[in-house]
Motif scaffolding. Structure first.
Motif, PDB file in Angstrom:
ATOM      1  N   VAL A 105     -46.655 -27.540 -24.292  1.00  0.00           N
ATOM      2  CA  VAL A 105     -45.373 -26.930 -24.574  1.00  0.00           C
ATOM      3  C   VAL A 105     -44.240 -27.509 -24.012  1.00  0.00           C
ATOM      4  CG1 VAL A 105     -44.208 -24.659 -24.055  1.00  0.00           C
ATOM      5  CG2 VAL A 105     -46.889 -24.749 -24.503  1.00  0.00           C
ATOM      6  N   PHE A 106     -43.135 -27.700 -24.809  1.00  0.00           N
ATOM      7  CA  PHE A 106     -41.749 -28.450 -24.070  1.00  0.00           C
ATOM      8  C   PHE A 106     -40.829 -27.239 -23.611  1.00  0.00           C
ATOM      9  CE2 PHE A 106     -43.848 -31.182 -27.254  1.00  0.00           C
ATOM     10  CZ  PHE A 106     -43.870 -32.401 -26.304  1.00  0.00           C
ATOM     11  N   LEU A 107     -40.349 -27.244 -22.264  1.00  0.00           N
ATOM     12  CA  LEU A 107     -39.396 -26.392 -21.675  1.00  0.00           C
ATOM     13  C   LEU A 107     -38.025 -27.183 -21.709  1.00  0.00           C
ATOM     14  CD1 LEU A 107     -41.468 -24.498 -19.412  1.00  0.00           C
ATOM     15  CD2 LEU A 107     -40.787 -23.754 -21.812  1.00  0.00           C
ATOM     16  N   LEU A 108     -36.858 -26.629 -21.750  1.00  0.00           N
ATOM     17  CA  LEU A 108     -35.651 -27.246 -21.705  1.00  0.00           C
ATOM     18  C   LEU A 108     -34.934 -26.462 -20.362  1.00  0.00           C
ATOM     19  CD1 LEU A 108     -34.204 -27.460 -25.194  1.00  0.00           C
ATOM     20  CD2 LEU A 108     -35.195 -29.271 -23.845  1.00  0.00           C
ATOM     21  N   LEU A 109     -34.921 -27.271 -19.276  1.00  0.00           N
ATOM     22  CA  LEU A 109     -34.210 -26.759 -18.365  1.00  0.00           C
ATOM     23  C   LEU A 109     -32.753 -27.104 -18.317  1.00  0.00           C
ATOM     24  CD1 LEU A 109     -36.932 -27.977 -15.376  1.00  0.00           C
ATOM     25  CD2 LEU A 109     -36.762 -25.658 -16.625  1.00  0.00           C
ATOM     26  N   GLN A 110     -31.981 -26.074 -17.999  1.00  0.00           N
ATOM     27  CA  GLN A 110     -30.408 -26.237 -18.104  1.00  0.00           C
ATOM     28  C   GLN A 110     -29.921 -26.030 -16.509  1.00  0.00           C
ATOM     29  OE1 GLN A 110     -28.234 -26.836 -20.594  1.00  0.00           O
ATOM     30  NE2 GLN A 110     -26.820 -27.456 -18.891  1.00  0.00           N
ATOM     31  N   PHE A 111     -29.359 -27.043 -15.928  1.00  0.00           N
ATOM     32  CA  PHE A 111     -28.963 -27.074 -14.751  1.00  0.00           C
ATOM     33  C   PHE A 111     -27.625 -26.635 -14.473  1.00  0.00           C
ATOM     34  CE2 PHE A 111     -32.619 -30.097 -14.680  1.00  0.00           C
ATOM     35  CZ  PHE A 111     -33.419 -29.760 -13.527  1.00  0.00           C
ATOM     36  N   ALA A 112     -26.953 -25.965 -13.326  1.00  0.00           N
ATOM     37  CA  ALA A 112     -25.801 -25.669 -13.139  1.00  0.00           C
ATOM     38  C   ALA A 112     -24.605 -26.586 -13.233  1.00  0.00           C
ATOM     39  CB  ALA A 112     -25.791 -25.128 -11.558  1.00  0.00           C
ATOM     40  N   ASP A 113     -25.147 -27.821 -13.210  1.00  0.00           N
ATOM     41  CA  ASP A 113     -24.178 -28.909 -13.458  1.00  0.00           C
ATOM     42  C   ASP A 113     -24.057 -29.436 -14.770  1.00  0.00           C
ATOM     43  OD1 ASP A 113     -26.505 -30.264 -13.349  1.00  0.00           O
ATOM     44  OD2 ASP A 113     -26.024 -31.801 -11.553  1.00  0.00           O
ATOM     45  N   SER A 114     -24.914 -28.767 -15.563  1.00  0.00           N
ATOM     46  CA  SER A 114     -24.767 -28.971 -16.986  1.00  0.00           C
ATOM     47  C   SER A 114     -25.726 -30.173 -17.503  1.00  0.00           C
ATOM     48  CB  SER A 114     -23.376 -29.388 -17.632  1.00  0.00           C
ATOM     49  OG  SER A 114     -22.181 -28.380 -17.197  1.00  0.00           O
ATOM     50  N   VAL A 115     -26.507 -30.687 -16.585  1.00  0.00           N
ATOM     51  CA  VAL A 115     -27.614 -31.442 -16.785  1.00  0.00           C
ATOM     52  C   VAL A 115     -28.714 -30.893 -17.338  1.00  0.00           C
ATOM     53  CG1 VAL A 115     -29.555 -33.070 -15.961  1.00  0.00           C
ATOM     54  CG2 VAL A 115     -26.985 -33.136 -14.841  1.00  0.00           C
ATOM     55  N   GLU A 116     -29.350 -31.268 -18.484  1.00  0.00           N
ATOM     56  CA  GLU A 116     -30.425 -30.547 -19.220  1.00  0.00           C
ATOM     57  C   GLU A 116     -31.470 -31.494 -19.148  1.00  0.00           C
ATOM     58  OE1 GLU A 116     -29.871 -27.644 -22.604  1.00  0.00           O
ATOM     59  OE2 GLU A 116     -30.547 -29.643 -23.714  1.00  0.00           O
ATOM     60  N   GLU A 117     -32.714 -31.065 -18.857  1.00  0.00           N
ATOM     61  CA  GLU A 117     -33.970 -31.798 -18.770  1.00  0.00           C
ATOM     62  C   GLU A 117     -35.064 -31.138 -19.287  1.00  0.00           C
ATOM     63  OE1 GLU A 117     -36.771 -33.166 -15.407  1.00  0.00           O
ATOM     64  OE2 GLU A 117     -35.069 -32.765 -14.815  1.00  0.00           O
ATOM     65  N   GLU A 118     -35.671 -31.837 -20.234  1.00  0.00           N
ATOM     66  CA  GLU A 118     -36.946 -31.320 -21.094  1.00  0.00           C
ATOM     67  C   GLU A 118     -38.247 -31.702 -20.210  1.00  0.00           C
ATOM     68  OE1 GLU A 118     -38.168 -31.108 -25.643  1.00  0.00           O
ATOM     69  OE2 GLU A 118     -38.213 -33.252 -24.873  1.00  0.00           O
ATOM     70  N   ILE A 119     -39.148 -30.679 -19.888  1.00  0.00           N
ATOM     71  CA  ILE A 119     -40.306 -31.119 -19.462  1.00  0.00           C
ATOM     72  C   ILE A 119     -41.851 -30.544 -20.287  1.00  0.00           C
ATOM     73  CG2 ILE A 119     -39.430 -30.643 -17.051  1.00  0.00           C
ATOM     74  CD1 ILE A 119     -40.887 -27.753 -17.114  1.00  0.00           C
ATOM     75  N   VAL A 120     -42.786 -31.085 -20.149  1.00  0.00           N
ATOM     76  CA  VAL A 120     -43.758 -31.016 -20.796  1.00  0.00           C
ATOM     77  C   VAL A 120     -44.747 -30.228 -19.783  1.00  0.00           C
ATOM     78  CG1 VAL A 120     -45.803 -31.825 -22.180  1.00  0.00           C
ATOM     79  CG2 VAL A 120     -43.543 -33.049 -22.267  1.00  0.00           C
ATOM     80  N   VAL A 121     -45.158 -29.125 -20.355  1.00  0.00           N
ATOM     81  CA  VAL A 121     -46.302 -28.310 -19.550  1.00  0.00           C
ATOM     82  C   VAL A 121     -47.481 -28.099 -20.474  1.00  0.00           C
ATOM     83  CG1 VAL A 121     -46.620 -26.034 -18.533  1.00  0.00           C
ATOM     84  CG2 VAL A 121     -44.123 -26.725 -18.902  1.00  0.00           C
ATOM     85  N   PRO A 122     -48.613 -28.929 -20.055  1.00  0.00           N
ATOM     86  CA  PRO A 122     -49.800 -28.676 -20.934  1.00  0.00           C
ATOM     87  C   PRO A 122     -50.312 -27.339 -20.518  1.00  0.00           C
ATOM     88  CG  PRO A 122     -50.011 -30.305 -18.900  1.00  0.00           C
ATOM     89  CD  PRO A 122     -48.579 -29.583 -18.883  1.00  0.00           C
TER      90      PRO A 122
END
Length: 133
Positions: A105-122
């Motif tokens: 499962v791919f989750l997108l984290l949006q940070f308060a400083d506008s950085v976005e990061e995609e993480i993989v959750v098996p």
């Protein structure tokens, strides 16, 4: 106006009649579970986040506390580095890995400083419940 309402109602009925395949149902359940566990993490409910991991039911108390401390430190680090995580959403591109018997499962984290990061959750299924690996 009545025609539009009828067309919308007919479309909703057709969508409601669509039966999910077992693979689609598994993907949907794994996505929902992964997002729910990470919602716990973002809300500071570290014990509930930990309960979403496979194999944690038999952990010694000392190791359980170390993991929870690590989650607290991770969230503090994200607050320090990016102002915290402002939102979390599920990316539609999850897939089944039949070799490893899990769903990525791919989750997108949006940070308060506008950085976005995609993480993989098996995610693995355990007695009908989807857990993080």
């Amino acid at each position: 106006m009545k025609q539009l309402a009828f067309a919308l109602l007919a479309g909703l009925l057709l969508l409601g009649c669509h039966k999910l395949t077992p693979e689609e149902a598994a993907l949907a359940a794994a996505k929902t579970a992964a997002k729910g566990y990470y919602d716990h993490l973002l809300a500071g409910r570290y014990e509930q986040f930990l309960q979403g991991r496979a194999g944690t039911d038999s952990l010694p108390d000392s190791y359980r506390e170390q993991l929870i401390t690590g989650y607290r430190q991770f969230m503090a680090q994200q607050t320090s580095a990016h102002g915290g995580i402002s939102s979390l959403r599920v990316n539609d591109s999850a897939y089944i890995d039949s070799t490893l018997h899990l769903i990525q499962v791919f989750l997108l984290l949006q940070f308060a400083d506008s950085v976005e990061e995609e993480i993989v959750v098996p995610m693995v299924e355990d007695n009908g419940r989807w857990l993080m690996k």
